[in-house]
Design a protein around this motif. Structure first.
Motif, PDB file in Angstrom:
ATOM      1  N   LEU A  16      -9.691   0.766 -15.400  1.00  0.00           N
ATOM      2  CA  LEU A  16      -8.991   1.358 -14.253  1.00  0.00           C
ATOM      3  C   LEU A  16      -7.626   1.893 -14.684  1.00  0.00           C
ATOM      4  O   LEU A  16      -7.145   1.600 -15.778  1.00  0.00           O
ATOM      5  CB  LEU A  16      -8.816   0.308 -13.160  1.00  0.00           C
ATOM      6  CG  LEU A  16     -10.098  -0.280 -12.562  1.00  0.00           C
ATOM      7  CD1 LEU A  16      -9.788  -1.009 -11.274  1.00  0.00           C
ATOM      8  CD2 LEU A  16     -11.116   0.809 -12.301  1.00  0.00           C
ATOM      9  N   LEU A  17      -6.991   2.646 -13.810  1.00  0.00           N
ATOM     10  CA  LEU A  17      -5.637   3.120 -14.092  1.00  0.00           C
ATOM     11  C   LEU A  17      -4.689   1.935 -14.154  1.00  0.00           C
ATOM     12  O   LEU A  17      -4.785   1.008 -13.350  1.00  0.00           O
ATOM     13  CB  LEU A  17      -5.142   4.045 -12.966  1.00  0.00           C
ATOM     14  CG  LEU A  17      -5.804   5.404 -12.793  1.00  0.00           C
ATOM     15  CD1 LEU A  17      -5.068   6.178 -11.710  1.00  0.00           C
ATOM     16  CD2 LEU A  17      -5.820   6.178 -14.101  1.00  0.00           C
ATOM     17  N   HIS A  18      -3.755   2.008 -15.110  1.00  0.00           N
ATOM     18  CA  HIS A  18      -2.693   1.004 -15.184  1.00  0.00           C
ATOM     19  C   HIS A  18      -1.360   1.739 -15.142  1.00  0.00           C
ATOM     20  O   HIS A  18      -1.325   2.983 -14.979  1.00  0.00           O
ATOM     21  CB  HIS A  18      -2.857   0.122 -16.430  1.00  0.00           C
ATOM     22  CG  HIS A  18      -3.006   0.886 -17.706  1.00  0.00           C
ATOM     23  ND1 HIS A  18      -1.972   1.602 -18.262  1.00  0.00           N
ATOM     24  CD2 HIS A  18      -4.069   1.071 -18.525  1.00  0.00           C
ATOM     25  CE1 HIS A  18      -2.379   2.171 -19.373  1.00  0.00           C
ATOM     26  NE2 HIS A  18      -3.655   1.874 -19.557  1.00  0.00           N
ATOM     27  N   ALA A  19      -0.267   0.991 -15.295  1.00  0.00           N
ATOM     28  CA  ALA A  19       1.058   1.596 -15.120  1.00  0.00           C
ATOM     29  C   ALA A  19       1.274   2.776 -16.070  1.00  0.00           C
ATOM     30  O   ALA A  19       1.964   3.737 -15.732  1.00  0.00           O
ATOM     31  CB  ALA A  19       2.135   0.536 -15.341  1.00  0.00           C
ATOM     32  N   GLY A  20       0.672   2.718 -17.265  1.00  0.00           N
ATOM     33  CA  GLY A  20       0.839   3.798 -18.238  1.00  0.00           C
ATOM     34  C   GLY A  20       0.058   5.044 -17.846  1.00  0.00           C
ATOM     35  O   GLY A  20       0.588   6.163 -17.874  1.00  0.00           O
ATOM     36  N   SER A  21      -1.192   4.865 -17.463  1.00  0.00           N
ATOM     37  CA  SER A  21      -1.999   6.056 -17.141  1.00  0.00           C
ATOM     38  C   SER A  21      -1.533   6.721 -15.853  1.00  0.00           C
ATOM     39  O   SER A  21      -1.648   7.944 -15.695  1.00  0.00           O
ATOM     40  CB  SER A  21      -3.496   5.733 -17.106  1.00  0.00           C
ATOM     41  OG  SER A  21      -3.761   4.459 -16.632  1.00  0.00           O
ATOM     42  N   LEU A  22      -0.947   5.926 -14.934  1.00  0.00           N
ATOM     43  CA  LEU A  22      -0.447   6.542 -13.697  1.00  0.00           C
ATOM     44  C   LEU A  22       0.716   7.500 -13.981  1.00  0.00           C
ATOM     45  O   LEU A  22       0.906   8.480 -13.256  1.00  0.00           O
ATOM     46  CB  LEU A  22      -0.020   5.460 -12.685  1.00  0.00           C
ATOM     47  CG  LEU A  22       0.319   6.005 -11.297  1.00  0.00           C
ATOM     48  CD1 LEU A  22      -0.900   6.661 -10.627  1.00  0.00           C
ATOM     49  CD2 LEU A  22       0.881   4.907 -10.391  1.00  0.00           C
ATOM     50  N   ALA A  64      -6.662   8.638  -5.160  1.00  0.00           N
ATOM     51  CA  ALA A  64      -6.631   8.999  -3.730  1.00  0.00           C
ATOM     52  C   ALA A  64      -5.690   8.068  -2.970  1.00  0.00           C
ATOM     53  O   ALA A  64      -4.953   8.502  -2.076  1.00  0.00           O
ATOM     54  CB  ALA A  64      -8.040   8.945  -3.155  1.00  0.00           C
ATOM     55  N   ASP A  65      -5.684   6.774  -3.352  1.00  0.00           N
ATOM     56  CA  ASP A  65      -4.781   5.812  -2.693  1.00  0.00           C
ATOM     57  C   ASP A  65      -3.319   6.214  -2.904  1.00  0.00           C
ATOM     58  O   ASP A  65      -2.449   5.855  -2.116  1.00  0.00           O
ATOM     59  CB  ASP A  65      -5.000   4.392  -3.246  1.00  0.00           C
ATOM     60  CG  ASP A  65      -6.320   3.789  -2.765  1.00  0.00           C
ATOM     61  OD1 ASP A  65      -6.855   4.270  -1.754  1.00  0.00           O
ATOM     62  OD2 ASP A  65      -6.803   2.845  -3.421  1.00  0.00           O
ATOM     63  N   CYS A  66      -3.052   6.926  -3.993  1.00  0.00           N
ATOM     64  CA  CYS A  66      -1.682   7.397  -4.277  1.00  0.00           C
ATOM     65  C   CYS A  66      -1.439   8.783  -3.704  1.00  0.00           C
ATOM     66  O   CYS A  66      -0.383   9.383  -3.947  1.00  0.00           O
ATOM     67  CB  CYS A  66      -1.456   7.447  -5.788  1.00  0.00           C
ATOM     68  SG  CYS A  66      -1.343   5.836  -6.547  1.00  0.00           S
ATOM     69  N   ASP A 253      -3.690  -2.289  -8.431  1.00  0.00           N
ATOM     70  CA  ASP A 253      -4.339  -2.455  -7.129  1.00  0.00           C
ATOM     71  C   ASP A 253      -3.506  -1.665  -6.124  1.00  0.00           C
ATOM     72  O   ASP A 253      -2.377  -2.034  -5.814  1.00  0.00           O
ATOM     73  CB  ASP A 253      -4.383  -3.941  -6.758  1.00  0.00           C
ATOM     74  CG  ASP A 253      -5.026  -4.135  -5.386  1.00  0.00           C
ATOM     75  OD1 ASP A 253      -5.411  -3.117  -4.770  1.00  0.00           O
ATOM     76  OD2 ASP A 253      -5.130  -5.287  -4.937  1.00  0.00           O
ATOM     77  N   LEU A 254      -4.050  -0.547  -5.671  1.00  0.00           N
ATOM     78  CA  LEU A 254      -3.242   0.403  -4.894  1.00  0.00           C
ATOM     79  C   LEU A 254      -3.725   0.518  -3.456  1.00  0.00           C
ATOM     80  O   LEU A 254      -3.404   1.495  -2.767  1.00  0.00           O
ATOM     81  CB  LEU A 254      -3.311   1.778  -5.582  1.00  0.00           C
ATOM     82  CG  LEU A 254      -2.857   1.750  -7.049  1.00  0.00           C
ATOM     83  CD1 LEU A 254      -3.310   3.003  -7.768  1.00  0.00           C
ATOM     84  CD2 LEU A 254      -1.350   1.607  -7.134  1.00  0.00           C
ATOM     85  N   HIS A 255      -4.514  -0.507  -3.029  1.00  0.00           N
ATOM     86  CA  HIS A 255      -5.145  -0.355  -1.718  1.00  0.00           C
ATOM     87  C   HIS A 255      -4.165  -0.225  -0.569  1.00  0.00           C
ATOM     88  O   HIS A 255      -4.386   0.545   0.346  1.00  0.00           O
ATOM     89  CB  HIS A 255      -6.142  -1.490  -1.447  1.00  0.00           C
ATOM     90  CG  HIS A 255      -7.449  -1.214  -2.128  1.00  0.00           C
ATOM     91  ND1 HIS A 255      -8.066   0.016  -2.051  1.00  0.00           N
ATOM     92  CD2 HIS A 255      -8.229  -1.987  -2.909  1.00  0.00           C
ATOM     93  CE1 HIS A 255      -9.180  -0.004  -2.747  1.00  0.00           C
ATOM     94  NE2 HIS A 255      -9.299  -1.211  -3.288  1.00  0.00           N
ATOM     95  N   ASN A 256      -3.058  -0.985  -0.622  1.00  0.00           N
ATOM     96  CA  ASN A 256      -2.154  -0.811   0.525  1.00  0.00           C
ATOM     97  C   ASN A 256      -1.047   0.166   0.167  1.00  0.00           C
ATOM     98  O   ASN A 256      -0.635   0.263  -0.995  1.00  0.00           O
ATOM     99  CB  ASN A 256      -1.647  -2.166   1.045  1.00  0.00           C
ATOM    100  CG  ASN A 256      -0.594  -2.749   0.143  1.00  0.00           C
ATOM    101  OD1 ASN A 256       0.518  -2.226   0.073  1.00  0.00           O
ATOM    102  ND2 ASN A 256      -0.961  -3.816  -0.557  1.00  0.00           N
ATOM    103  N   PRO A 257      -0.567   0.916   1.166  1.00  0.00           N
ATOM    104  CA  PRO A 257       0.368   2.009   0.918  1.00  0.00           C
ATOM    105  C   PRO A 257       1.643   1.532   0.222  1.00  0.00           C
ATOM    106  O   PRO A 257       2.228   2.258  -0.580  1.00  0.00           O
ATOM    107  CB  PRO A 257       0.698   2.535   2.327  1.00  0.00           C
ATOM    108  CG  PRO A 257      -0.408   2.062   3.190  1.00  0.00           C
ATOM    109  CD  PRO A 257      -0.958   0.817   2.575  1.00  0.00           C
ATOM    110  N   HIS A 258       2.055   0.286   0.495  1.00  0.00           N
ATOM    111  CA  HIS A 258       3.271  -0.234  -0.104  1.00  0.00           C
ATOM    112  C   HIS A 258       3.081  -0.374  -1.623  1.00  0.00           C
ATOM    113  O   HIS A 258       3.942   0.012  -2.419  1.00  0.00           O
ATOM    114  CB  HIS A 258       3.617  -1.580   0.539  1.00  0.00           C
ATOM    115  CG  HIS A 258       4.988  -2.033   0.194  1.00  0.00           C
ATOM    116  ND1 HIS A 258       6.111  -1.379   0.659  1.00  0.00           N
ATOM    117  CD2 HIS A 258       5.417  -3.039  -0.596  1.00  0.00           C
ATOM    118  CE1 HIS A 258       7.179  -1.983   0.161  1.00  0.00           C
ATOM    119  NE2 HIS A 258       6.783  -2.986  -0.611  1.00  0.00           N
ATOM    120  N   ALA A 259       1.919  -0.920  -2.014  1.00  0.00           N
ATOM    121  CA  ALA A 259       1.627  -1.092  -3.448  1.00  0.00           C
ATOM    122  C   ALA A 259       1.562   0.266  -4.126  1.00  0.00           C
ATOM    123  O   ALA A 259       2.066   0.448  -5.250  1.00  0.00           O
ATOM    124  CB  ALA A 259       0.305  -1.842  -3.612  1.00  0.00           C
TER     125      ALA A 259
END
Ligand code: GLU
Length: 297
Positions: A16-22, A64-66, A253-259
């Motif tokens: 999955l995407l991590h802080a680096g790939s984002l 999409a969550d981002c 874990d990007l499910h909630n908008p705050h995260a």
């Protein structure tokens, strides 16, 4: 007619995407938006043994969550074998690609110079296989440069790192286009697909900068345009190397908008942008425009 800015994010679904790939995802999206351009996604799943089932869809959901939604259909490299085969055939027909029977061990024992611990291919099979079975296909770098009157030093410009150069023949050697296991090599797939998707601007992590000269040579060989390049800063893991699953990268874990907002802000900071609220994407775009002009590239 001026070309429409077309950018892309091209994750490999090896996790999955991590802080680096984002960081690369956000940078490529921001750059496309800042230029009023299009932004596409390409799932680079040619290296099937390393792909994690379901990671492609999970990555699309994370993006999409981002709020990072592509402007056209997603491309899967696993469905593009015919295009890669056509490109290889073009190179074979011109006499610029040849079969190679060498194992990794053969190459290591014949090599004199090492770079990034990868062996420089010494050109053993350029003049024939000596009766051994073909394993991989390689580009004859010298033949391409000679036929097209290209300089031995490949020059390219990075919008962040500045002018770059590499002697591909001496520092890398004839690189692989199709692997011994039959899988398509990243270099061939990325060049064919960037052209097929009309990519004008590549924005990706700095760990990939070292591949660019090879891709430029291949673009010349296939008669394809060279996009503008921008390589983004890397997030480092605990061992000081590029953040990866091996050195502690956590899947976001990007499910909630705050995260999602927190993760985007962390990525924005790596890019030298100041933290924003969800209402100030415009501000991030403005900062991005100020920092990254494409002029002169
Ligand atoms: N698929 C590569 C990766 O995830 C990126 C390739 C590219 O952007 O050229 O590292």
């Amino acid at each position: 007619m001026p070309q429409v800015y077309t950018g892309r994010f091209a994750p490999s679904p090896t996790g999955l995407l991590h802080a680096g790939s984002l960081v690369a995802a956000l940078a490529s999206w921001l750059d496309a938006r800042a230029h009023g351009g299009r932004w596409y996604l390409r799932i680079e799943d040619v290296d099937t043994p390393r792909c994690v089932p379901g990671a492609d869809q999970a990555i699309l959901q994370q993006l999409a969550d981002c709020g990072l939604v592509p402007d056209g259909p997603v491309v899967w490299q696993s469905q593009r074998a015919d295009a890669y085969a056509d490109a290889l055939q073009t190179l074979v027909t011109k006499g610029w690609a040849y079969p190679c029977s060498c194992s990794r061990k053969d190459i290591e024992s014949a090599q004199t110079v090492a770079r990034h611990s990868a062996a420089v291919y010494p050109g053993t099979c350029r003049d024939g296989l000596g009766g051994k079975p073909a394993r991989a296909w390689r580009l004859n770098v010298w033949a391409v440069q000679n036929a097209l009157a290209l300089p031995a030093l490949t020059h390219w410009s990075d919008r962040r790192l500045g002018p770059q150069q590499q002697n591909v023949n001496e520092e890398v050697g004839d690189f692989v286009l199709r692997r011994a296991d039959g899988l398509w090599a990243y270099q061939l797939a990325v060049v064919v697909d960037d052209a097929a998707q009309g990519i004008t601007h590549v924005v990706r992590g700095q760990d990939l900068a070292d591949n660019t000269a090879r891709q430029v040579v291949l673009q010349h060989a296939l008669g394809l345009p060279t996009p503008h390049y921008l390589h983004t800063p890397l997030v480092l893991g605990t061992n000081g190397e590029k953040l990866s699953k091996q050195n502690g990268a956590m899947a976001l874990d990007l499910h909630n908008p705050h995260a999602a907002l927190n993760a985007l802000n962390t990525a924005a900071q790596v890019l030298g942008l100041s933290p924003t609220t969800e209402h100030s994407v415009q501000q991030a775009l403005q900062q991005w425009v100020t920092q990254h002009s494409t002029q002169g590239c």
